[in-house]
Every structure is written in C-alpha cells, then in structure tokens.
Design an enzyme around this catalytic site. Structure first.
Site, PDB file in Angstrom:
ATOM      1  CB  SER A  61      -0.929   0.011   1.206  1.00 43.96           C
ATOM      2  OG  SER A  61      -0.167   0.064   2.387  1.00 43.96           O
ATOM      3  CE  LYS A 105      -3.035   2.350   4.490  1.00 42.05           C
ATOM      4  NZ  LYS A 105      -2.206   1.218   4.231  1.00 42.05           N
TER       5      LYS A 105
END
Lengths: 180, 208
Positions: A61, A105
């Site tokens: 990701s 993230k």
C-alpha cells in the site's frame, strides 16, 4: 576446601549446608541477572517512548515509497504527542478496524481540511470531497490502487496515531531520512 | 592539601552521580509501570454521576486488560477523546464490535430511541449520567485503539481532602512523592553499607 569452623559435626551436615549455600548463591545470581535485564528493558522502553523505535513495515500500500517485502524504519512519537504532525508525513496508525494491527500511511489532511479523493481508481474517474471532522485526520497509502485506508473507513481520530516515520535503515540503498 | 581536596571532590561527584543514576532508574521503573501495568487518573465532571464525583475522584486504571482485549460491556474505561486527542475521558462501555445498541437520542427533550450496530474494532461508550454526557451518542462508536485503561479502583481517601482547597491536594501529593524519594534513598544507603560490610568480611576471611 574443608571449613574447620564447624569442627566435630561430621560430613553429612557439611553436605547439606554447602548445598544450601550453593542454592543461595545461584538464587542471588539469578536475581542479579533479572535485575539487570529489567533495568535494560526499562531503559529500552524509555528510549522507545522519548527518542525513537525501529519498525518493520511490509505490504503493497505504500509503493513506491516503501518496498513490498519489508523496510526497517525509525519512528518517533514526540512530534505526535506535541500535535505537530502535518499533511505529507508518513505515520504509523493503529487500524480502526483491527486494533491489533498497526499500518503505515501518509497523512493527506488534518481536521477542518477538505479532501478530494478518487473512490475507485481502477474502475472509474469519479472523485469525492469530504471535510475532515474535528480531532480526525485523513490517511491514504501512496499506492492508491492497493491500499485500504481512509477512503474505505473514513477519517481516523488523531489519538490512533502511534508515531511519525522519519528515517529508513534498511534496505541500505534507501538509507536516509524520508523526503516528500 | 590540594590532593585531599581533589579526593574529597571526586568522592562527592561520584556520590552525586550514583544518586542521579538511582533516581533515573527509579523514574524509568515508574514510567514503565505507568505505561504497561497501572496508571492513576483524576476524573472530574458530571458525566459519570452518581458513580464518580463531580469535583474529582482519584481512580486507578490497569492497562493489561485493554492490551489483552479483556474489556467488555459494563466496564468503566479511560478513553482518548476522538474530538480532542489531548483529553482523556472516563466512560462506561455499553457495546463491543458487532453488538446492537439502543440509546435515547435526547433524553431531556424526547423519548425517541435509536438502534445502531457497533462496527467491528469499535466500542460504544456512554456516561452514566445520560443528561450531561458527551459520548458515543454525539461522536459515534470509538475505535478500540483509543482505549487507554480499564478502571478498577477508586482511591476513597482523597475524597475528603479534595473537598478542601485544590492546591492543598497537589501540595500533599508532592509531599508524598518527596517522602517516597527520600525513603528510597535511605534504603539505598542501607543496601550500600550492607554491601561494603559484606565485602570487608569476605576480604578478611582467609586470615582467620
């Protein structure tokens, strides 16, 4: 080495007494080693809390910033505790869907910001705009095609942020601080 | 004369360093037990009446239950507020992930109720005093990762002292901490003396 202080008592008592003193020495040594280990762990914990801690992150990701197979990063949480995290920082966040999982993230927006994002970049070009509520942040992976982030579970509370990534240690060709 | 001065100074500096290291180790231990075992909090406000006081209650919260997932409906927990990350609030857990929760939306004005399913990985928290509490009825289910500890003990002794002036309580707390630090130093001195005497005895033994 025979001890002459207990003269006249016989060898059986000496055997028992020496065994007892042997056990006591062993116990004392074990206690000392445990104390040293406890002190070391305490100092490690304080270092992790106030200076930095290493973590291993893996997954698709955050490509191309982080590798698929794994990167060792240095994470600090003083910035988080002082509230000085800004959009563009890569952070470690405790997942709101599974509290045992910590994900890495990038922060795209703080509270009050308006964030525009593509809902499903693989299939359509449709965008959506959202205002981030008070006390929350918007997190998104760099690889929007393979990332489960705020586009799926909404803005996350700031209190879930565990630390800010500031340095990469492994792999060695990426050694150095992270720049946007 | 100069040599004895230097010796005295080095002895004093060594003693000061020893004390400093001892204090640092003690504070580390306190920090670790605060983070992983048990923490103290002062809870004030009207949202948990009649369970907790309006003016303040000293409560102990353990961190192990939250870490191992042993929190369930009915537990009072410390939660980091999702609206203000610097604030930690005390509420009761009403439902865990997957539970169906029914609550009255505005108990002062109407009797209208709403039912909600708590999403996975979240908990529904509510104050005991539903008329004066901002909780999950206002900001929704909170993620489990925001839980800081499960309350298990209220220190009743301080209730009497808090009803006096607030600064008196803080002065008393500082006094107790200082007394504890001095007592630990005395114990440290005794242990040092014991060790020195033991070394002396062991050094003298072969002569006998």
């Amino acid at each position: 080495m025979k001890c002459r202080r207990f003269g006249g008592k016989g060898e059986e008592d000496m055997g028992a007494l020496s065994k007892l003193s042997q056990w006591r020495t062993l116990a004392r040594e074990a206690a000392e080693r445990t104390a040293i280990l406890a002190k070391f762990l305490c100092i490690l914990h304080v270092t992790n809390t106030y200076i930095c801690t290493p973590t291993l992150v893996y997954g698709p990701s955050m490509l191309p910033t982080f590798n698929l197979t794994g990167d060792v990063l240095l994470v600090e949480n003083l910035t988080v505790r002082m509230g000085k995290v800004r959009p563009g920082d890569v952070v470690l966040v405790r997942s709101p869907e599974n509290p045992r999982k910590t994900v890495s993230k990038r922060i795209l927006g703080m509270e009050g910001d308006r964030v525009t994002f593509m809902i499903d970049p693989k299939n359509s070009n449709r965008c959506q705009s959202v205002v981030i509520p008070k006390g929350h942040v918007w997190i998104q992976g760099d690889n929007i095609y393979a990332s489960h982030d705020s586009r799926n579970f909404g803005p996350v509370p700031y209190g879930l942020i565990q630390g800010k990534v500031f340095f990469r240690v492994w792999p060695l060709n990426g050694f150095g601080s992270l720049r946007q | 004369m100069g040599v004895s001065n230097v010796k005295q100074w080095s002895r004093i500096v060594k003693e000061a360093l020893d004390r400093a290291f001892f204090t640092a180790k003690f504070l580390c231990l306190l920090h670790v037990s605060n983070t992983y075992l048990c923490t103290v909090a002062l809870a004030h406000g009207p949202s948990m009446l009649p369970t907790l006081n309006l003016s303040g209650d000293l409560i102990l919260a353990d961190r192990l239950s939250v870490r191992f997932g042993k929190v369930g409906p009915g537990d009072i927990v410390l939660v980091r507020s999702p609206q203000n990350p610097r604030k930690i609030i005390t509420k009761r857990v009403v439902g865990m992930g997957g539970d169906r929760v029914t609550f009255s939306v505005d108990p002062k004005d109407s009797r209208r109720c709403e039912t909600v399913v708590v999403p996975e990985g979240h908990v529904w928290i509510a104050g005991d005093n539903i008329y004066a509490s901002t909780d999950s009825r206002n900001f929704g289910a909170v993620p489990y990762g925001l839980l800081q500890g499960k309350v298990f003990w209220r220190v009743c002794l301080f209730h009497l002292l808090i009803s006096f002036h607030n600064t008196f309580f803080y002065r008393l707390l500082h006094f107790i901490l200082l007394w504890g630090y001095i007592k630990w130093n005395i114990i440290f001195d005794c242990l040092e003396n014991f060790r020195i005497e033991k070394d002396n005895i062991l050094n003298h033994m072969p002569r006998k």
